[in-house]
Design a protein around this motif. Structure first.
Motif, PDB file in Angstrom:
ATOM      1  N   GLU A   1       1.232   4.181  -2.859  1.00 47.52           N
ATOM      2  CA  GLU A   1       1.053   5.596  -2.507  1.00 47.52           C
ATOM      3  C   GLU A   1       2.265   6.418  -2.949  1.00 47.52           C
ATOM      4  OE1 GLU A   1       0.349   5.842   1.715  1.00 47.52           O
ATOM      5  OE2 GLU A   1      -1.523   4.698   1.578  1.00 47.52           O
TER       6      GLU A   1
ATOM      7  N   THR B   1       2.341   9.390  -5.730  1.00 51.51           N
ATOM      8  CA  THR B   1       2.870  10.715  -5.407  1.00 51.51           C
ATOM      9  C   THR B   1       3.915  11.146  -6.431  1.00 51.51           C
ATOM     10  OG1 THR B   1       2.491  10.359  -3.040  1.00 51.51           O
ATOM     11  CG2 THR B   1       4.064  12.067  -3.632  1.00 51.51           C
TER      12      THR B   1
ATOM     13  N   ARG C   1       0.828  -1.204   0.000  1.00 50.14           N
ATOM     14  CA  ARG C   1       0.000   0.000   0.000  1.00 50.14           C
ATOM     15  C   ARG C   1       0.865   1.258   0.000  1.00 50.14           C
ATOM     16  NH1 ARG C   1      -1.921   0.718   4.836  1.00 50.14           N
ATOM     17  NH2 ARG C   1      -2.323  -1.492   5.076  1.00 50.14           N
ATOM     18  N   ARG C   2       1.904   1.272   0.842  1.00 49.50           N
ATOM     19  CA  ARG C   2       2.790   2.436   0.908  1.00 49.50           C
ATOM     20  C   ARG C   2       3.566   2.617  -0.401  1.00 49.50           C
ATOM     21  NH1 ARG C   2       5.307   1.470   6.894  1.00 49.50           N
ATOM     22  NH2 ARG C   2       3.432   2.003   8.084  1.00 49.50           N
TER      23      ARG C   2
END
Length: 116
Positions: free
Chosen positions: A16, A20, A12-13
């Protein structure tokens, strides 16, 4: 010792971070899955290495010493993680070589991209 995040948290990170940076596409999710597994394995083994007192050498049957198997595995994982992070544009060197897609294009850029 820090708690090792789950594979899902790492995934998930990673997604993300890629969003970004403007480099995420759903087609990369299989690579992200492998990358997340490698990072999870690395963090887990690193915790074990720390618990073992950072023993980087082991005795051989002949009375000498050699690199600990956990150290060799950590080195291999580092190389694999670096290779995948390059492919996923998650490090400064690799991000320099790609053109990222941002949602906020200027009007001129939008018109020019439609002319292709």
């Amino acid at each position: 010792m820090a708690k090792v995040p789950s594979k899902e948290t790492i995934k998930r990170r990673t997604i993300e971070d890629m969003k970004t940076l403007g480099v995420h596409k759903p087609q990369y999710n299989r690579l992200i899955e492998i990358y997340s597994e490698l990072v999870y394995q690395y963090l887990t083994l690193n915790n074990e290495f720390e618990k073992g007192g950072y023993q980087y050498e082991v005795e051989t049957d002949q009375g000498g010493t050699k690199k600990s198997p956990i150290v060799a595995t950590l080195e291999s994982l580092r190389k694999d993680i670096l290779a995948y992070s390059d492919r996923l544009c998650l490090n400064p060197k690799s991000i320099e070589t790609v053109t990222t897609e941002k949602g906020n294009k200027s009007k001129l850029a939008s018109v020019l991209s439609e002319l292709k």
